[in-house]
Design a protein around this motif. Structure first.
Motif, PDB file in Angstrom:
ATOM      1  N   LYS A 321       0.944  -1.446   0.266  1.00 58.12           N
ATOM      2  CA  LYS A 321       0.226   0.091  -0.132  1.00 58.12           C
ATOM      3  C   LYS A 321       0.877   1.697   0.084  1.00 58.12           C
ATOM      4  O   LYS A 321       2.271   1.233   0.598  1.00 58.12           O
ATOM      5  CB  LYS A 321      -0.624  -0.099   1.525  1.00 58.12           C
ATOM      6  CG  LYS A 321      -1.445  -1.438   1.420  1.00 58.12           C
ATOM      7  CD  LYS A 321      -2.820  -0.828   2.299  1.00 58.12           C
ATOM      8  CE  LYS A 321      -4.043  -2.252   2.675  1.00 58.12           C
ATOM      9  NZ  LYS A 321      -5.175  -2.094   3.434  1.00 58.12           N
ATOM     10  N   SER A 322       0.219   2.876  -0.471  1.00 57.52           N
ATOM     11  CA  SER A 322       0.602   2.952  -0.851  1.00 57.52           C
ATOM     12  C   SER A 322       1.266   3.917   0.761  1.00 57.52           C
ATOM     13  O   SER A 322       0.476   3.986   1.627  1.00 57.52           O
ATOM     14  CB  SER A 322       0.088   4.020  -1.389  1.00 57.52           C
ATOM     15  OG  SER A 322       1.148   5.979  -1.517  1.00 57.52           O
ATOM     16  N   PRO A 323       2.765   4.434   1.348  1.00 58.61           N
ATOM     17  CA  PRO A 323       2.732   5.594   2.580  1.00 58.61           C
ATOM     18  C   PRO A 323       2.186   6.739   3.303  1.00 58.61           C
ATOM     19  O   PRO A 323       2.175   6.939   3.494  1.00 58.61           O
ATOM     20  CB  PRO A 323       4.329   5.451   2.855  1.00 58.61           C
ATOM     21  CG  PRO A 323       4.461   5.380   1.118  1.00 58.61           C
ATOM     22  CD  PRO A 323       3.775   4.526   0.426  1.00 58.61           C
ATOM     23  N   GLY A 324       1.553   7.344   1.496  1.00 56.22           N
ATOM     24  CA  GLY A 324       0.902   8.566   1.517  1.00 56.22           C
ATOM     25  C   GLY A 324       2.330   9.566   1.873  1.00 56.22           C
ATOM     26  O   GLY A 324       3.525   9.118   1.882  1.00 56.22           O
ATOM     27  N   ALA A 325       1.517  11.243   2.168  1.00 51.69           N
ATOM     28  CA  ALA A 325       2.619  11.582   2.142  1.00 51.69           C
ATOM     29  C   ALA A 325       3.122  11.828   3.624  1.00 51.69           C
ATOM     30  O   ALA A 325       4.439  12.279   3.562  1.00 51.69           O
ATOM     31  CB  ALA A 325       2.848  13.375   1.221  1.00 51.69           C
TER      32      ALA A 325
END
Length: 481
Positions: A321-325
């Motif tokens: 999953k994308s870790p986000g910013a």
């Protein structure tokens, strides 16, 4: 005590405390033998970090751990090397690589002590802890080759690359070999006796000394051996020796880290007195510029490590999953320097091979290292909790909080105990009221835990139960015997 009351990382107070102690009139100047720094402090600290690391979590996030552990150290060392040559007069590229190798690895103890008790995603904690195991080995390898280049005046990249592979592979081999021998002894000879914990205390020194004797990586030997013994610890530890070993290692790790962080503060007057060729103003200027560069490089590289592989590989996008910013910024800002950087700086030889010529710019490198540690530890350490609360970083992966896992284990243990009583003590429970009450107590505990799981806010319910138990415990006064 202050760190617990103010909820501030204890290494920050230790560094400031050591600095304050050094200014007390009449305090003797503390000079540490550089040859003993690595031998005394590094093996147990590395072994403790490896022992408490989860092999499954490290393997799960191996891409991020390796890219930061090796890539970040190498890029930081290169950037610091070329940049320091530009701003510091008479500073050679070899000295720049030496400085870069010293200040490139973040300190996991400082970061985890700051993050303790805060809502940080499990992925972030695992990457920080795993990165510290790898980057110590990478940075100390850069340190070793830079020292060799300065002492001999020669540096051949091809030979350095071959030597790196040799010392890395053979270091891991030595660590695993000794760990297998100790595992065999602990499992089949010792069998969870009182000498289990002393053997684990001897293990890191044994791995480190044997590997270094053959000029291989003692750091990788300790890390690989520690990970193996930790992974197989259930085979030779019972509940008693596990608790004993954990408590002993926690105490030993705290004392060693405490001494080294205080040592950082105590060493400053000695370092300042040695700045003969530079004014204090120039030394502070160089140190502040390099500190800012170290912080910026880490944040940039953490973002690159998090997103560039995702853009290039559909498989990674599908599996992670994308870790986000927000999470990469927290990981980047948690790059506080500490024990390994200080130990490396103090291990710089006092003289060159002729035993007559002083090691060039040694005290300036020590001063810059101290300022980098102080700024990253105090400034970033104090502001990290603020950023975590402000950004409100949420868990991005499917992860059950540790409190819920413990509660679920307790429920399963309770159910198993009830089944055991029903199968083996059915008659006794009817005859003896005491045994029947044991079963009733276990059933009430299981039912209470299952009820809390069914409520909408599980975490709040569990915390409420624990809070109530603590209030009852503290409010109860037991009569003196």
């Amino acid at each position: 005590m202050l760190s617990q009351r103010l909820k501030i990382s204890y290494p920050i107070f230790l560094v400031i405390g050591g600095l304050g102690i050094s200014f007390i009139p009449g305090m003797p100047r503390l000079n540490v033998d550089p040859n003993l720094v690595f031998l005394i402090f590094l093996p147990p600290l590395l072994f403790e970090a490896a022992w408490h690391s989860s092999w499954h979590q490290l393997w799960k996030w191996r891409r991020s751990v390796l890219s930061l552990g090796f890539g970040l150290v190498l890029v930081t060392s290169l950037a610091i090397a070329y940049f320091s040559v530009k701003i510091i007069p008479d500073f050679t590229l070899a000295l720049g690589f030496l400085l870069g190798g010293i200040i490139s690895p973040p300190d996991a103890v400082a970061a985890t002590s700051v993050l303790k008790g805060m809502d940080v995603p499990k992925r972030g904690l695992t990457i920080l802890e795993g990165e510290s195991l790898v980057n110590d080995a990478a940075s100390l390898t850069v340190f070793r080759f830079a020292i060799a280049a300065i002492l001999t005046g020669n540096f051949v990249f091809q030979k350095a690359a071959v030597d790196f592979l040799e010392l890395a592979v053979m270091g891991v081999f030595v660590g695993l070999l000794i760990a297998h021998l100790l595992y065999w002894v602990l499992r089949y000879w010792v069998r969870a006796s009182s000498i289990t914990t002393p053997i684990t205390l001897i293990a890191p020194y044994l791995m480190y000394i044997v590997a270094e004797h053959f000029h291989w990586s003692g750091v990788l030997a300790v890390v690989s051996g520690g990970l193996f013994l930790s992974f197989r610890s259930s085979d030779f530890l019972n509940y008693h020796t596990r608790l004993q070993t954990q408590e002993v290692w926690t105490t030993v790790g705290f004392l060693l880290n405490g001494f080294v962080f205080i040592l950082i503060g105590l060493e400053l007057p000695v370092i300042v007195e040695g700045l003969e060729d530079y004014s204090m103003q120039d030394a502070i200027k160089y140190a502040l510029i390099i500190s800012a560069l170290v912080i910026v490089i880490r944040i940039i590289l953490v973002y690159m490590s998090a997103f560039i592989p995702r853009w290039l590989s559909p498989a990674i996008r599908a599996s992670e999953k994308s870790p986000g910013a927000k999470l990469p910024f927290i990981i980047g800002w948690a790059g506080m320097r500490g024990v390994v950087s200080l130990a490396s700086a103090l291990a710089i030889p006092l003289t060159l091979d002729d035993q007559m010529t002083a090691f060039p710019h040694r005290n300036l490198i020590l001063f810059i290292t101290f300022v980098v540690i102080l700024i990253t530890l105090v400034f970033q350490g104090l502001t990290l909790p603020f950023f975590i609360k402000w950004l409100k970083v949420e868990e991005v992966d499917e992860y059950i909080p540790e409190e819920e896992q413990i509660e679920a284990i307790r429920v399963e243990l309770g159910k198993t105990a009830i089944q055991y009583l029903n199968a083996n003590y059915a008659v006794e429970m009817q005859q003896y009221e005491t045994i029947g009450r044991i079963k009733e107590q276990i059933e009430r505990s299981v039912n209470a835990s299952e009820s809390s799981f069914q409520e909408e806010d599980k975490k709040q319910a569990l915390n409420s139960v624990r809070g109530l138990n603590r209030k009852i415990l503290h409010g109860t006064r037991f009569p003196a015997p």
